[in-house]
Design an enzyme around this catalytic site. Structure first.
Site, PDB file in Angstrom:
ATOM      1  N   SER A   1       0.862  -1.184   0.000  1.00 20.22           N
ATOM      2  CA  SER A   1       0.000   0.000   0.000  1.00 20.22           C
ATOM      3  C   SER A   1       0.891   1.224   0.000  1.00 20.22           C
ATOM      4  O   SER A   1       2.096   1.137   0.289  1.00 20.22           O
ATOM      5  CB  SER A   1      -0.887   0.000   1.250  1.00 20.22           C
ATOM      6  OG  SER A   1      -1.522   1.253   1.439  1.00 20.22           O
TER       7      SER A   1
ATOM      8  N   TYR B   1      -2.472  -1.106  10.229  1.00 18.99           N
ATOM      9  CA  TYR B   1      -2.400  -1.210   8.772  1.00 18.99           C
ATOM     10  C   TYR B   1      -0.995  -0.882   8.291  1.00 18.99           C
ATOM     11  O   TYR B   1      -0.432  -1.601   7.451  1.00 18.99           O
ATOM     12  CB  TYR B   1      -3.428  -0.273   8.147  1.00 18.99           C
ATOM     13  CG  TYR B   1      -3.637  -0.486   6.671  1.00 18.99           C
ATOM     14  CD1 TYR B   1      -4.253  -1.643   6.189  1.00 18.99           C
ATOM     15  CD2 TYR B   1      -3.249   0.477   5.745  1.00 18.99           C
ATOM     16  CE1 TYR B   1      -4.454  -1.843   4.840  1.00 18.99           C
ATOM     17  CE2 TYR B   1      -3.448   0.290   4.382  1.00 18.99           C
ATOM     18  CZ  TYR B   1      -4.058  -0.869   3.939  1.00 18.99           C
ATOM     19  OH  TYR B   1      -4.257  -1.065   2.592  1.00 18.99           O
TER      20      TYR B   1
END
Length: 294
Positions: free
Chosen positions: A142, A155
């Site tokens: 990401s 995350y």
């Protein structure tokens, strides 16, 4: 790999979003597909769309956090297709909350899918990719595997781990010269279901000034700019030229540049911007003391 024509690719998280877009994009290039997800209905829809494009497609419900299930799936693919040339470790989830507000279980849950799912997929498929003589491991990290922000520690940790794992793997494969390579993908804001299904808790209000659901809605409305189809094209083109790092979206390129050019200072800039965003976020006073849109 210079072409996906008549190759076999396995894709996790294929029921929607980038996974579905990858399946359809690869099918148009003549690539046969082995698709997996925990969402059976969405997976069925993706498989039906891909079959209409004239390639062979198998589908299997797989939880990527289940190592034995991933290993059995890889073995099943080779038994059915005779080989596998690429694994796209795409399945992932999101979680939002402060370090203090998160439970240990939040970190364990997200790491089991985002990080261990990638490890499981890579290790299960790597021997088969080498046996095929030509292959690629594609691990989806990401922009938050390059760049951190408050409220995203779980995350961030999972996606930074994917990045470190994949970059080390790529170097090992370069040294081995075995016909297999690896790429790490860093999408920015992609219009998928990941934000809608993210687990968030109201400790986020401390950094966003909004309750969890309002923060989720604002993220969906304002930050998810790139389509899954655009993302799939960038990923496949990156693999075909053997890129080490595949950035998707103008936001990913901008944040990557900022982190590279000011690796410590960017944290202060993020803190300042988050404070300003929280101060000026539209809100009304909720009954529990958390300010939220009515």
């Amino acid at each position: 790999m210079k072409s996906f024509e008549n190759k076999v690719a396995a894709i996790t998280g294929a029921s929607s979003g980038i996974g579905r877009a990858l399946a359809c994009h690869l099918a148009r290039q003549g690539c046969h597909l082995a698709l997996s997800d925990i969402n059976v209905e969405g997976l069925k829809e993706t498989a039906e769309q891909a079959r209409k494009l004239g390639v062979s497609v198998s589908q299997q419900q797989v939880d990527v956090a289940d190592r034995a299930a991933v290993e059995a799936w890889a073995e099943q693919i080779v038994s059915e297709f005779g080989r596998v040339n690429a694994i796209f470790n795409n399945a992932g989830v999101a979680q939002g909350g402060t370090v203090e507000g998160n439970a240990y279980a939040d970190y364990e849950w997200i790491m089991s899918i985002n990080f261990w799912g990638v490890v499981n997929g890579t290790k299960a498929f790597l021997p088969y990719l080498k046996a095929a003589g030509q292959g690629h491991v594609v691990n989806v990290s990401s922009v938050f595997g390059l760049f951190s922000q408050p409220g995203m520690s779980a995350y961030n940790a999972s996606k930074f781990a994917v990045r470190g794992f994949t970059e080390s793997l790529r170097q090992e494969l370069d040294m081995a010269a075995c016909g297999v390579s690896a790429s790490c993908v860093h999408p920015g804001g992609i219009r998928t279901n990941i934000a809608k299904t993210a687990r968030m808790n109201d400790s986020l209000a401390k950094v966003t000034g909004q309750a969890a659901e309002q923060a989720r809605q604002q993220f969906n409305d304002q930050l998810l700019r790139t389509t899954p189809e655009q993302a799939a094209r960038v990923i496949v083109n990156g693999v075909l030229v053997n890129k080490r790092r595949i950035l998707i979206g103008a936001d990913a390129h901008a944040l990557d540049w900022m982190q590279r050019s000011m690796p410590a200072l960017y944290q202060r800039l993020v803190t300042l911007s988050m404070r300003l965003a929280a101060r000026f976020a539209p809100k009304t006073r909720g009954t529990d003391g958390v300010r939220e849109i009515s």
